[in-house]
Design an enzyme around this catalytic site. Structure first.
Site, short mmCIF file in Angstrom:
data_model
loop_
_atom_site.label_atom_id
_atom_site.label_comp_id
_atom_site.label_asym_id
_atom_site.label_seq_id
_atom_site.Cartn_x
_atom_site.Cartn_y
_atom_site.Cartn_z
N GLY A 207 0.80 -1.22 0.00
CA GLY A 207 0.00 0.00 0.00
C GLY A 207 0.83 1.27 0.00
O GLY A 207 1.70 1.44 0.83
N SER A 208 0.56 2.18 -0.92
CA SER A 208 1.40 3.36 -1.08
C SER A 208 0.65 4.37 -1.95
O SER A 208 -0.48 4.15 -2.34
CB SER A 208 2.74 2.98 -1.71
OG SER A 208 2.54 2.06 -2.77
N ARG A 209 1.33 5.48 -2.27
CA ARG A 209 0.69 6.51 -3.10
C ARG A 209 1.73 7.21 -3.95
O ARG A 209 2.93 7.15 -3.68
CB ARG A 209 -0.07 7.50 -2.23
CG ARG A 209 0.82 8.38 -1.38
CD ARG A 209 0.02 9.17 -0.37
NE ARG A 209 -0.54 10.40 -0.90
CZ ARG A 209 -1.47 11.12 -0.26
NH1 ARG A 209 -1.94 10.71 0.90
NH2 ARG A 209 -1.91 12.24 -0.77
#
Length: 229
Positions: A196-198
Site C-alpha cells: 500500500g502506497s501513493r
C-alpha cells in the site's frame, strides 16, 4: 541525454523472490499437512488458500503490457499509478519547485498493480530519495512525513513537474528506475513500490484536470489532464 529502453517481463523483479519463496513454502507446508495429519479436507483447504494468496501476489507484481494512447500529445498528463485519486488541492511546494502547484494524489491499494509510470514527457532533471516514517498512505501527512522518492521532470514546454513515490504503512521499499538525464515519455516506467502506497503529482496551477477525487485511474493509460500551453 539518454532514452530509456526496457524489455518487457511478465513480473517485476521486485516480486520474483517473494513469488518463488511463497511457492516453495506453500508446497512444503501442503506436503506436511498431507503426510502428518489425518484429515484430507484440511489439506485441500490449505491448497485452496495457498492458490488464492498466490493469485493476489501474482496480480500485485504482474507487469501488464500497456501502450499509452496519449503518447503523441506533448501536453498530456497521464496517471502515474493504478488506484484512486484521493487528493486534488492547491499547495505551496517549497522544497523543489518553490511555487504554488496543484497536488494530485493517487492511492494504490494492496490489490493494485504497484508499478509507477512517467506521467509527462520530458527530461529527468533530479532524482532524490528521502528517509521518513511509514504512516498509512491515504493520510495527508504521508506526503510530507513518509519515506519517499522525488523525481523532477522538465517537459519540452519547460514546465517542471514533481512526482513523488511515497511509502505506506506496509511498504518498506521504493524503487525508482529513472536517473538524472534520462529522456522519458508516458510509456516509460518510473519505478515500483511494494504494497500500500501513493504517488503525488505537483503540477502547474494552470493545468487543466479532467477528473475529481474518488476517480479510479489506470497507470500509464488514464488521461488526468493537460499541461498549460
Amino acid at each position: 541525454m539518454t532514452k530509456r529502453r526496457s524489455i518487457h517481463k511478465k513480473f517485476y523483479r521486485e516480486g520474483r523472490g517473494i513469488i518463488l519463496s511463497f511457492i516453495f513454502l506453500s508446497i512444503l507446508f501442503s506436503w506436511m499437512v498431507w503426510h502428518f495429519q489425518p484429515y484430507k479436507s484440511i489439506f485441500f483447504a490449505v491448497v485452496l488458500l495457498s492458490l488464492v494468496v498466490l493469485g493476489l501476489i501474482l496480480n500485485f507484481f504482474r507487469s501488464p503490457i500497456r501502450h499509452n494512447p496519449y503518447l503523441e500529445k506533448e501536453d498530456a498528463i497521464t496517471s502515474p499509478a493504478d488506484g484512486k485519486i484521493v487528493a486534488i488541492e492547491t499547495v505551496y511546494e517549497g522544497r523543489y519547485l518553490k511555487c504554488e502547484c496543484i497536488k494530485l494524489s493517487v492511492f494504490m491499494s494492496i490489490y493494485s498493480v504497484h508499478a509507477n509510470w512517467v506521467p509527462v514527457a520530458g527530461i529527468i532533471e533530479r532524482v532524490e530519495h528521502t528517509e521518513g516514517n511509514f504512516h498509512k498512505a491515504f493520510l495527508p501527512k504521508s506526503s510530507t512525513e513518509n519515506e519517499h522518492s522525488s523525481v523532477i521532470i522538465r517537459t519540452n514546454s519547460n514546465h517542471r513537474i514533481l512526482v513523488q513515490q511515497i511509502a505506506g504503512a506496509v511498504a518498506r521499499r521504493i524503487t525508482t528506475y529513472v536517473v538524472e538525464g534520462d529522456e522519458v515519455d508516458v510509456n516509460d516506467k518510473l519505478g515500483f513500490i511494494r504494497f500500500g502506497s501513493r504517488v503525488d503529482l505537483y503540477l502547474p496551477l494552470e493545468s487543466n484536470l479532467e477528473h475529481s477525487i474518488g476517480t479510479q485511474v489506470t497507470g500509464g493509460m488514464t488521461l488526468l489532464g493537460h499541461l498549460p500551453l
